[in-house]
Design a protein around this motif. Structure first.
Motif, PDB file in Angstrom:
ATOM      1  N   ARG A  11       0.857  -1.195   0.000  1.00  0.00           N
ATOM      2  CA  ARG A  11       0.000   0.000   0.000  1.00  0.00           C
ATOM      3  C   ARG A  11       0.884   1.233   0.000  1.00  0.00           C
ATOM      4  N   ILE A  12       0.597   2.156  -0.938  1.00  0.00           N
ATOM      5  CA  ILE A  12       1.356   3.390  -1.002  1.00  0.00           C
ATOM      6  C   ILE A  12       0.410   4.582  -0.994  1.00  0.00           C
ATOM      7  N   LYS A  13       0.925   5.721  -0.569  1.00  0.00           N
ATOM      8  CA  LYS A  13       0.105   6.930  -0.483  1.00  0.00           C
ATOM      9  C   LYS A  13      -0.153   7.456  -1.891  1.00  0.00           C
ATOM     10  N   GLY A  14      -1.429   7.726  -2.176  1.00  0.00           N
ATOM     11  CA  GLY A  14      -1.803   8.305  -3.460  1.00  0.00           C
ATOM     12  C   GLY A  14      -2.494   7.312  -4.376  1.00  0.00           C
ATOM     13  N   GLU A  15      -3.119   7.859  -5.408  1.00  0.00           N
ATOM     14  CA  GLU A  15      -3.883   7.040  -6.354  1.00  0.00           C
ATOM     15  C   GLU A  15      -2.973   6.499  -7.446  1.00  0.00           C
ATOM     16  N   LEU A  16      -3.219   5.271  -7.849  1.00  0.00           N
ATOM     17  CA  LEU A  16      -2.471   4.640  -8.934  1.00  0.00           C
ATOM     18  C   LEU A  16      -3.401   4.409 -10.112  1.00  0.00           C
ATOM     19  N   ASN A  17      -2.869   4.575 -11.317  1.00  0.00           N
ATOM     20  CA  ASN A  17      -3.669   4.236 -12.499  1.00  0.00           C
ATOM     21  C   ASN A  17      -3.163   2.916 -13.082  1.00  0.00           C
ATOM     22  N   ARG A  18      -3.792   2.462 -14.126  1.00  0.00           N
ATOM     23  CA  ARG A  18      -3.454   1.151 -14.723  1.00  0.00           C
ATOM     24  C   ARG A  18      -2.044   1.106 -15.302  1.00  0.00           C
ATOM     25  N   ASP A  19      -1.422   2.265 -15.568  1.00  0.00           N
ATOM     26  CA  ASP A  19      -0.037   2.275 -16.061  1.00  0.00           C
ATOM     27  C   ASP A  19       0.913   1.599 -15.087  1.00  0.00           C
ATOM     28  N   VAL A  29      -3.438  -3.608  -9.707  1.00  0.00           N
ATOM     29  CA  VAL A  29      -3.483  -2.284  -9.104  1.00  0.00           C
ATOM     30  C   VAL A  29      -4.916  -1.932  -8.734  1.00  0.00           C
ATOM     31  N   SER A  30      -5.097  -1.359  -7.552  1.00  0.00           N
ATOM     32  CA  SER A  30      -6.411  -0.877  -7.143  1.00  0.00           C
ATOM     33  C   SER A  30      -6.231   0.328  -6.222  1.00  0.00           C
ATOM     34  N   THR A  31      -7.346   0.909  -5.811  1.00  0.00           N
ATOM     35  CA  THR A  31      -7.324   2.073  -4.933  1.00  0.00           C
ATOM     36  C   THR A  31      -8.254   1.836  -3.747  1.00  0.00           C
ATOM     37  N   GLU A  32      -7.820   2.275  -2.581  1.00  0.00           N
ATOM     38  CA  GLU A  32      -8.622   2.202  -1.364  1.00  0.00           C
ATOM     39  C   GLU A  32      -8.681   3.584  -0.746  1.00  0.00           C
ATOM     40  N   ARG A  33      -9.654   3.772   0.110  1.00  0.00           N
ATOM     41  CA  ARG A  33      -9.727   5.002   0.906  1.00  0.00           C
ATOM     42  C   ARG A  33      -9.485   4.638   2.359  1.00  0.00           C
ATOM     43  N   ASP A  34      -8.803   5.537   3.044  1.00  0.00           N
ATOM     44  CA  ASP A  34      -8.413   5.319   4.432  1.00  0.00           C
ATOM     45  C   ASP A  34      -8.576   6.660   5.157  1.00  0.00           C
ATOM     46  N   GLY A  38      -6.063   8.964   3.531  1.00  0.00           N
ATOM     47  CA  GLY A  38      -6.761   9.411   2.317  1.00  0.00           C
ATOM     48  C   GLY A  38      -6.779   8.325   1.246  1.00  0.00           C
ATOM     49  N   ILE A  39      -6.414   8.692   0.031  1.00  0.00           N
ATOM     50  CA  ILE A  39      -6.420   7.740  -1.079  1.00  0.00           C
ATOM     51  C   ILE A  39      -5.146   6.909  -1.029  1.00  0.00           C
ATOM     52  N   ILE A  40      -5.329   5.597  -1.129  1.00  0.00           N
ATOM     53  CA  ILE A  40      -4.224   4.648  -1.042  1.00  0.00           C
ATOM     54  C   ILE A  40      -4.164   3.830  -2.324  1.00  0.00           C
ATOM     55  N   GLY A  41      -2.982   3.752  -2.916  1.00  0.00           N
ATOM     56  CA  GLY A  41      -2.761   2.860  -4.049  1.00  0.00           C
ATOM     57  C   GLY A  41      -2.347   1.498  -3.532  1.00  0.00           C
ATOM     58  N   VAL A  42      -2.889   0.449  -4.140  1.00  0.00           N
ATOM     59  CA  VAL A  42      -2.615  -0.912  -3.678  1.00  0.00           C
ATOM     60  C   VAL A  42      -2.084  -1.745  -4.838  1.00  0.00           C
ATOM     61  N   LEU A  43      -0.975  -2.420  -4.603  1.00  0.00           N
ATOM     62  CA  LEU A  43      -0.412  -3.374  -5.561  1.00  0.00           C
ATOM     63  C   LEU A  43      -0.431  -4.745  -4.916  1.00  0.00           C
ATOM     64  N   VAL A  44      -0.960  -5.734  -5.625  1.00  0.00           N
ATOM     65  CA  VAL A  44      -1.008  -7.104  -5.119  1.00  0.00           C
ATOM     66  C   VAL A  44      -0.401  -8.018  -6.171  1.00  0.00           C
ATOM     67  N   GLY A  45       0.550  -8.862  -5.740  1.00  0.00           N
ATOM     68  CA  GLY A  45       1.162  -9.790  -6.682  1.00  0.00           C
ATOM     69  C   GLY A  45       2.135 -10.721  -6.001  1.00  0.00           C
ATOM     70  N   GLU A  46       2.705 -11.606  -6.810  1.00  0.00           N
ATOM     71  CA  GLU A  46       3.661 -12.592  -6.310  1.00  0.00           C
ATOM     72  C   GLU A  46       5.072 -12.037  -6.367  1.00  0.00           C
ATOM     73  N   LEU A  68       3.265   2.784   2.648  1.00  0.00           N
ATOM     74  CA  LEU A  68       2.558   2.781   3.933  1.00  0.00           C
ATOM     75  C   LEU A  68       2.710   1.451   4.653  1.00  0.00           C
ATOM     76  N   ASP A  69       2.560   0.342   3.919  1.00  0.00           N
ATOM     77  CA  ASP A  69       2.780  -0.967   4.518  1.00  0.00           C
ATOM     78  C   ASP A  69       2.944  -2.031   3.446  1.00  0.00           C
ATOM     79  N   VAL A  70       3.559  -3.121   3.863  1.00  0.00           N
ATOM     80  CA  VAL A  70       3.805  -4.281   3.007  1.00  0.00           C
ATOM     81  C   VAL A  70       3.422  -5.504   3.821  1.00  0.00           C
ATOM     82  N   ASN A  71       2.515  -6.331   3.265  1.00  0.00           N
ATOM     83  CA  ASN A  71       2.055  -7.511   3.997  1.00  0.00           C
ATOM     84  C   ASN A  71       2.006  -8.728   3.105  1.00  0.00           C
ATOM     85  N   GLN A  72       2.404  -9.868   3.677  1.00  0.00           N
ATOM     86  CA  GLN A  72       2.157 -11.139   3.002  1.00  0.00           C
ATOM     87  C   GLN A  72       0.676 -11.426   3.122  1.00  0.00           C
ATOM     88  N   ILE A  73       0.090 -11.946   2.050  1.00  0.00           N
ATOM     89  CA  ILE A  73      -1.320 -12.291   2.077  1.00  0.00           C
ATOM     90  C   ILE A  73      -1.494 -13.728   1.630  1.00  0.00           C
TER      91      ILE A  73
END
Length: 87
Positions: A11-19, A29-34, A38-46, A68-73
């Motif tokens: 999770r990183i601060k700010g909005e991410l686009n598909r680029d 890539v997705s976006t969350e609100r906190d 505020g707006i959080i960009g989220v990257l999920v992958g292996e 903002l944070d890095v977590n194993q899922i």
């Protein structure tokens, strides 16, 4: 010994686009609100190993990202069940 991929959510601060999916291949890539951040960009992958993880951190640092944070899922098996990565 072959490394087993581990799924991470970064999770990183700010909005991410598909680029960002082109910048970080294999990540969704997705976006969350906190309320706190505020707006959080989220990257999920292996991620296969530590050098790959550090490479992602380096690229984010060079781009001026605030991590903002890095977590194993848990990953999902093909049958839809979840599986812990250390099993």
């Amino acid at each position: 010994m072959k490394d087993i991929p581990i799924h991470y959510k970064i999770r990183i601060k700010g909005e991410l686009n598909r680029d960002w999916e082109n910048i970080f291949p294999g990540f969704k890539v997705s976006t969350e609100r906190d309320q706190e951040n505020g707006i959080i960009g989220v990257l999920v992958g292996e991620i296969i190993d530590q050098p790959q993880l550090y490479g992602i951190f380096s690229k984010m640092r060079d781009m001026g990202c605030v991590i903002l944070d890095v977590n194993q899922i848990e990953s999902e098996k093909k049958d839809g069940r979840s599986s812990k990565n250390n099993e």
